[in-house]
Design a protein around this motif. Sequence first.
Motif, mmCIF file in Angstrom:
data_model
loop_
_atom_site.group_PDB
_atom_site.id
_atom_site.type_symbol
_atom_site.label_atom_id
_atom_site.label_comp_id
_atom_site.label_asym_id
_atom_site.label_seq_id
_atom_site.Cartn_x
_atom_site.Cartn_y
_atom_site.Cartn_z
ATOM 1 N N GLU A 92 -0.437 2.646 13.285
ATOM 2 C CA GLU A 92 -0.008 3.665 12.215
ATOM 3 C C GLU A 92 -1.128 4.345 11.898
ATOM 4 N N THR A 105 -5.465 12.120 5.751
ATOM 5 C CA THR A 105 -5.741 12.665 4.384
ATOM 6 C C THR A 105 -6.389 13.958 4.507
ATOM 7 N N ASN A 127 -5.173 2.668 12.598
ATOM 8 C CA ASN A 127 -5.123 1.415 12.463
ATOM 9 C C ASN A 127 -4.940 0.501 13.693
ATOM 10 N N VAL A 147 -2.892 7.291 9.052
ATOM 11 C CA VAL A 147 -2.599 8.085 7.825
ATOM 12 C C VAL A 147 -3.766 9.037 7.683
ATOM 13 N N PHE A 151 0.939 -2.004 6.394
ATOM 14 C CA PHE A 151 0.235 -1.196 7.524
ATOM 15 C C PHE A 151 0.440 -1.882 8.509
ATOM 16 N N ASN A 198 -2.735 3.269 -1.234
ATOM 17 C CA ASN A 198 -3.244 4.525 -1.117
ATOM 18 C C ASN A 198 -2.813 5.553 -2.213
ATOM 19 N N SER A 207 3.577 6.513 12.893
ATOM 20 C CA SER A 207 2.982 5.721 13.939
ATOM 21 C C SER A 207 3.086 6.419 15.445
ATOM 22 N N TRP A 221 -8.375 3.885 -1.878
ATOM 23 C CA TRP A 221 -7.804 3.003 -1.027
ATOM 24 C C TRP A 221 -8.039 1.796 -1.633
ATOM 25 N N GLN A 257 1.902 9.283 6.507
ATOM 26 C CA GLN A 257 1.585 8.238 7.429
ATOM 27 C C GLN A 257 2.721 8.444 8.613
ATOM 28 N N ARG A 266 0.913 4.883 -3.000
ATOM 29 C CA ARG A 266 1.505 4.296 -1.956
ATOM 30 C C ARG A 266 1.245 3.046 -1.891
#
Length: 295
Positions: free
Chosen positions: A79, A83, A54, A81, A75, A64, A133, A91, A131, A71
Amino acid sequence: MPIKYADIYPSEPLLNSDAMDRPSAAGLMSVRYFQAEPDQMPEEVFEEHHVLLNLNPKAHRVQNWRDGELRDFTFLVDEIVVTPAGMRSGWRWHEKSDVIVITLDPAKIEQFAQSELGMLLDPQQFRDLPQFSDPDLCAAGVILRDALETDDMSSAVMFEAMSRVFLVKLLQKYGKRRAEDVELSSRFTSRHYQRVLSFVQRRLDQTITVDQLAAEAGMSPSHFARVFKETLGSTPMQYVMAYRIEQAIKMMDDAERPLGDIALACGFADQAHFTRSFKQVVGQTPRAYRAAKPT
């Protein structure tokens, strides 16, 4: 039946590494950059791992679904994510997206981890890592994106190097390793790479030493040489030589430019040194390479 992430994203990517002739890097990952108005993607099962970075500095709401569990979160910039392949994922984002999506072939990443890092990846890789950071990993992703976008960053050597930086960082920090594995250094960051690259670019026509590169990175020469090779897969001097040759090939597009002039511009002592080095890397002399190029 699993599908590819790119098949269902609701907008075309602004940048796409698949469109570039870079088989080694493209064989490990695909890099796509998206900006999309608020929208949603249906729940699907993907055949690739996908890593979403992001870049949007504005905190915004994202939903998500992961294997049926929702979730609903805010955001934040930098950060990420992840998958994993085989997970049903969907999404919905409520603000314009600004994301880099890096897709990874699971079999090839597993092979890379084993052969390059001595890591055995768990079959459930990334499932428990929805997720996190990581500004440095995002910075590496931005360099990959910029390599697709700007002429001075379009080098295959640079893209290949940063692909390795990204993969090594992702797997070392977040991949599951064997208990007997030795921890490799993760202290060679994307910012170190940027400083080293900038130094090489500025001094392309001059002698470059490991000591100079280490000083630019703020490390001792021995530590720098070790973590550089661990991360990028080549020694610093092998990288510098590959970069010199690549820039020489670009300059050779000007059919009127003398090879001797190109040799000096790329930091070779003379045309004979250029010819020897070029043949060692490319497999033919600069003159033969230029003659064989289509006009």
